[in-house]
Design a protein around this motif. Sequence first.
Motif, PDB file in Angstrom:
ATOM      1  N   LYS A 168       8.007  -6.829   5.884  1.00  0.00           N
ATOM      2  CA  LYS A 168       8.199  -6.593   4.451  1.00  0.00           C
ATOM      3  C   LYS A 168       9.232  -7.116   3.630  1.00  0.00           C
ATOM      4  O   LYS A 168       9.955  -7.930   4.823  1.00  0.00           O
ATOM      5  CB  LYS A 168       9.659  -5.561   4.742  1.00  0.00           C
ATOM      6  CG  LYS A 168      10.331  -4.766   3.266  1.00  0.00           C
ATOM      7  CD  LYS A 168      11.000  -4.016   3.703  1.00  0.00           C
ATOM      8  CE  LYS A 168      12.115  -3.295   2.021  1.00  0.00           C
ATOM      9  NZ  LYS A 168      13.945  -2.741   2.782  1.00  0.00           N
ATOM     10  N   VAL A 169       9.130  -7.189   2.148  1.00  0.00           N
ATOM     11  CA  VAL A 169       9.216  -8.446   1.544  1.00  0.00           C
ATOM     12  C   VAL A 169      10.773  -8.158   0.964  1.00  0.00           C
ATOM     13  O   VAL A 169      10.800  -7.307   0.179  1.00  0.00           O
ATOM     14  CB  VAL A 169       9.019  -9.380   0.555  1.00  0.00           C
ATOM     15  CG1 VAL A 169       8.925 -10.442  -0.165  1.00  0.00           C
ATOM     16  CG2 VAL A 169       6.760  -9.304   1.365  1.00  0.00           C
ATOM     17  N   ILE A 170      11.831  -8.924   1.572  1.00  0.00           N
ATOM     18  CA  ILE A 170      13.298  -8.103   1.573  1.00  0.00           C
ATOM     19  C   ILE A 170      13.512  -8.716   0.000  1.00  0.00           C
ATOM     20  O   ILE A 170      13.879  -8.330  -1.174  1.00  0.00           O
ATOM     21  CB  ILE A 170      14.438  -8.373   2.366  1.00  0.00           C
ATOM     22  CG1 ILE A 170      14.557  -7.794   3.161  1.00  0.00           C
ATOM     23  CG2 ILE A 170      15.597  -7.683   1.603  1.00  0.00           C
ATOM     24  CD1 ILE A 170      14.804  -8.294   4.708  1.00  0.00           C
ATOM     25  N   GLU A 217       2.175  -7.048   2.198  1.00  0.00           N
ATOM     26  CA  GLU A 217       3.310  -5.755   3.163  1.00  0.00           C
ATOM     27  C   GLU A 217       1.900  -5.330   3.829  1.00  0.00           C
ATOM     28  O   GLU A 217       2.440  -4.497   4.561  1.00  0.00           O
ATOM     29  CB  GLU A 217       4.160  -4.966   2.380  1.00  0.00           C
ATOM     30  CG  GLU A 217       5.555  -5.933   1.383  1.00  0.00           C
ATOM     31  CD  GLU A 217       6.385  -5.253   1.402  1.00  0.00           C
ATOM     32  OE1 GLU A 217       5.467  -3.539   0.623  1.00  0.00           O
ATOM     33  OE2 GLU A 217       7.882  -5.706   0.928  1.00  0.00           O
ATOM     34  N   LEU A 218       0.845  -5.497   3.016  1.00  0.00           N
ATOM     35  CA  LEU A 218      -0.336  -4.131   3.054  1.00  0.00           C
ATOM     36  C   LEU A 218      -0.983  -4.873   4.829  1.00  0.00           C
ATOM     37  O   LEU A 218      -1.352  -4.153   5.636  1.00  0.00           O
ATOM     38  CB  LEU A 218      -1.234  -4.579   1.858  1.00  0.00           C
ATOM     39  CG  LEU A 218      -2.397  -3.162   2.291  1.00  0.00           C
ATOM     40  CD1 LEU A 218      -1.717  -1.651   2.320  1.00  0.00           C
ATOM     41  CD2 LEU A 218      -3.474  -3.527   1.157  1.00  0.00           C
ATOM     42  N   PHE A 223       2.298 -15.570  -4.761  1.00  0.00           N
ATOM     43  CA  PHE A 223       3.154 -15.097  -2.943  1.00  0.00           C
ATOM     44  C   PHE A 223       3.156 -13.387  -3.813  1.00  0.00           C
ATOM     45  O   PHE A 223       4.094 -12.812  -4.474  1.00  0.00           O
ATOM     46  CB  PHE A 223       4.303 -15.212  -3.519  1.00  0.00           C
ATOM     47  CG  PHE A 223       5.603 -14.859  -2.572  1.00  0.00           C
ATOM     48  CD1 PHE A 223       5.380 -15.074  -1.061  1.00  0.00           C
ATOM     49  CD2 PHE A 223       6.585 -13.925  -2.616  1.00  0.00           C
ATOM     50  CE1 PHE A 223       6.361 -14.869   0.388  1.00  0.00           C
ATOM     51  CE2 PHE A 223       6.617 -13.006  -1.764  1.00  0.00           C
ATOM     52  CZ  PHE A 223       7.018 -13.631  -0.026  1.00  0.00           C
ATOM     53  N   ALA A 224       1.755 -12.310  -2.932  1.00  0.00           N
ATOM     54  CA  ALA A 224       0.944 -11.415  -3.468  1.00  0.00           C
ATOM     55  C   ALA A 224       1.984 -10.203  -3.006  1.00  0.00           C
ATOM     56  O   ALA A 224       1.829 -10.238  -1.469  1.00  0.00           O
ATOM     57  CB  ALA A 224       0.367 -11.219  -3.613  1.00  0.00           C
ATOM     58  N   VAL A 225       3.174  -9.861  -2.648  1.00  0.00           N
ATOM     59  CA  VAL A 225       3.784  -8.620  -1.850  1.00  0.00           C
ATOM     60  C   VAL A 225       3.166  -7.765  -1.404  1.00  0.00           C
ATOM     61  O   VAL A 225       3.319  -7.293  -0.049  1.00  0.00           O
ATOM     62  CB  VAL A 225       5.200  -8.138  -2.843  1.00  0.00           C
ATOM     63  CG1 VAL A 225       6.035  -7.515  -1.718  1.00  0.00           C
ATOM     64  CG2 VAL A 225       6.516  -9.504  -3.442  1.00  0.00           C
ATOM     65  N   ASP A 226       2.798  -7.017  -2.836  1.00  0.00           N
ATOM     66  CA  ASP A 226       1.652  -6.140  -1.674  1.00  0.00           C
ATOM     67  C   ASP A 226       0.619  -6.292  -0.874  1.00  0.00           C
ATOM     68  O   ASP A 226       1.066  -5.712   0.562  1.00  0.00           O
ATOM     69  CB  ASP A 226       1.113  -5.540  -3.029  1.00  0.00           C
ATOM     70  CG  ASP A 226       1.721  -4.896  -4.435  1.00  0.00           C
ATOM     71  OD1 ASP A 226       2.993  -5.335  -4.639  1.00  0.00           O
ATOM     72  OD2 ASP A 226       1.785  -3.488  -4.885  1.00  0.00           O
TER      73      ASP A 226
END
Lengths: 501, 536
Positions: free
Chosen positions: B422-424, B416-417, B410-413
């Motif tokens: 937006k992952v809170i 979001e890219l 679960f690659a937040v970056d």
Amino acid sequence: VPVISQKNRRNATAHSPFRCELDNVVHSKIETESGASLKMTSHQDEAVDDDERSDVETTQERESLSLGVSVGESFVELYSSTPSYRSRWYLTRKSLTEGLKEAITAVMEAGEGTSETPIEIHVASTAVERSLKRGHGQSPAIIVASGFETWFGLRQRVVTPTFTLQPKRKEPLVSKDFVFGISGRLQSNGHEETPIRIEELEFLKSKFDLLKIQHVVVALPHADKNPEHELQVAKYFEEHDMKVFMSHSIAEMAAADPVARWTECAELAYAELAVDEERAQIAAAFEDLTDHGSVLEWTRAGHGLRGGVESALSQAVRPNDPTLHLGLDHFYLLNDGAVHPLGLSASQGLKMGEWSFPGLSDEPVGLEPGPMLFGKSQLLSILDILFVQERLQAIEGLTPLINEKSRSRIQETLLAWGKSAGLTDGSTRLDPKAIAEDIESGFIDQLAHDAFLGLKGKVTLQGALASTLQPLLKKRRPDLDLILKPDGEWSEAKACLESLT
Amino acid sequence: VSRITSSSSTRAPSSNASLSKTTRPNRKSWHFEAAQAHALHDLLSSLLDPLGSSCMLMTEAGAKSENAILSIRTNRALDLATLPHAANLCHTYVKLKDRDVAILNEPASAGSTVSDFTLVAGVCFETAGPMAEILIAKRVSFPARTSESGRLEDEGVRVPPMPIAAGGKVNTDILSAMSMHPFAPVGLVEGITNACNELLAVADKLKKSALDPGSELRRASFKRYLTDCTRMVDERLHRLPLGAKTVTSRLPTGEVLKLQLRLDETRVTFDFAGTDASTRFGLTDMQTFSACMAVTASLFADGLPMNAATFSMVQVSAPSRTFLSGRGPVGTVQSTRFAFAAICDLVRAAFAQMTPTVRASGGTTSLGHFQFEFNGGKFWSSNLEPGAPASAEGAGLDAYAIWEPRPAIFAVDEIELNFPLKVIGCGIRAQSGGKGLHRGGDGAFYSFEVLESCKVRWALGPQISKTDGADGGKAGTAAKIEVRRFNSTTLDPLVEYGGNSDGIASLNAGDQIHFFAAGGGGFGSSKEKAKEESAE
């Protein structure tokens, strides 16, 4: 400082694809106040054949003594070509400082050096790996974006067998109680969304003081796009005398998974203490041997601390033929300009596996407290099997540790394993040698398969165990020309010496 | 599995789990043969290393006999029988030659879901002939897509068995054509091309291995290897008690599942006679077999080699009128997951009646799913991992679906890219596991702020209602979804305990949504735990 012919330097660079990632090859240089130097001109005499000799032929005008030092998991190997000196010692019996002192004294005497002679040592160390493996480190705090405090633990891999009813994850290096969130946040394009709040850092600082935390890892999302937030946090804690590791500094992983970046940072922070200790031990070796005012310079290429002998081997002058490196800690295949780690090692453990037969375990048992042949350990390894099979050739530093009485203990253990596996049918007495032979054959089979896959013709063997394993490998692969590299027993420390700054 | 009932056994079960161990003559020679088999086992395993999980090797035996599975490596129970079945089908239709690769994802035949593509490469390693002697398969999974219609056609592109590479050259035109389908997964061409190249690299490695003069990689060795494996599996089976048990359970959607489990000296038999038909669920017989095989394998802590020998010890009977035999409608991604997890849980419950150590609480082991759909058809989806149920042996693991442990990448970056999200936050939903002597695992949580208006769709399955504890253990907390609208200060529930497991909602820019997975049920009474602690 070695002056190396242009040809050799070019070749060495071309053979070093991992050059920029060289980590734990530490270069130190000792100079005396007077700056006196020792001049030498020499040819490296360890080349395997004429072609190779011409490739690695080096004219060195030395103003210093150069030593290659490989600090392995349990043994230290030291090599000097001019003057010729080699040494290997077991860290449990002799400290790094003590061994280095002895070696430097001997090298200085042999090279007619004085206490004013500059000494340059090239060290490849496994300090980080040792620290992680043995749990000798200092748990850092990790600062993440608020909301992600438990993600780190969730991302640990499951270590239990497939479909087990009681699965378990690997314990994270850093406890969840040491992971802290802050509200500062960047957008995916690197623009600031929520600034870093100093009062949050002050609060964390007070917590860290209570927990006696000295090392801090800062791992914030999108730090690869804009490191400003990580730098702000780092500045605050560095001003409070804390050591800070920032995830964006793991450059080669910047585009990859952020949790992998965090993990790498956390591991480096955890092992920093061990690295510092080792650095101090090396420095201590020179303190009594040179005049005061000596300069000890530590420079590292790259930004991490990992690598050890693998980095040194990838930087050293490469042989033309495929080379199988059979060291005490690790086996590698040097081929096609790269160093390929093999999945087996000399201290490979043995276990009763799913086949109810003693086979190789997935992990090495290491050399401390040692294989059973050192007389202390209870854990069988391949070295024990080679010992009872009477294959082990003399290996400096290791042979004196062998306790002859352990032979019967190893055989009894094999026999017990055989019995528990039901290897006897009641009427036949089982010979432990037969079990050892079978284990040995399985090990050689797997090693030969993994190492020689697709190879033809000549393969050079090097490393402390090369002469021990050569006959066994030759029997398994008679079609290959397996030759021992002259002086190859010292190839790890020699690789440290050859690796260029 | 809730409300499991036990009927009388048809044969008296043994009271001791380690019974019926037969005395075998000439054990010495068998074990030395086992050492050779072990070596080949390790070799086959090392050949599969570069492919990671969900991959396998099988022999191609020609038309006269059955292809034999040599080794399967997967942590997804569903793959166990469906992957070799899909490989067989591909080869039957495509007639793979050396370094050819075929592809398949059609759920009715492959037994996978439309988001899982099976690739099969042929390798000729012993003879110079063109036809494949070994098949290597790998399953590539893309993020699953669910649809409002509940129709399989709306979940992705369906691919029948077809060639995708000939003589080692990947046909990217076909892949590009597939990727034009409106529901084709993002990154299909790149993902499949990479997987093809990985398969071909393993094919080359296998050929090199066969050239090794001391290698056991020979057809003759395979036969001996499988014979040795059969003996080993046979020995393992003798550790299980003999007997039979019947268990039933009712799915939250009303369907009854019935299973008679029979253990005899040479075989484990699963008979699902009495199970209902269903309009909602439709498992293939290979999926049902996979579930039975996986749970049987889980009983052996020291593992079992996953190959034809091990498969031969399991026999599954699923009458045609049940929803377990491939005669009904083909299941969608989520219905397949839920039904598959229910079968696994039922089989485990049946074994638990005979071997108490495998008893577990009644929480679900089924993955949930949620997805965001943006303008232009762009979507992003993820799994929602429940806490594992606690068992008689210990606590449940946090955020882990035992039978389908998808890697929590679960690659937040990256999210979001690439998506207006937006992952809170994400991680473990604290205190959601049921209390007890052994605590249920906590579920996962994921929180987002949407940066563009979008639809969000979810399928929580049994996580919304089924988190029971066992033997006095408390139930885990059920799954829920909450939303905080832009400029609002309150969190409003979208779905709560007992609500609809499937649903869809519209979100506007600035809205926040929070997904909470169910915790696993606890096992055993907390009082016992307190007693144990005070005794300590």
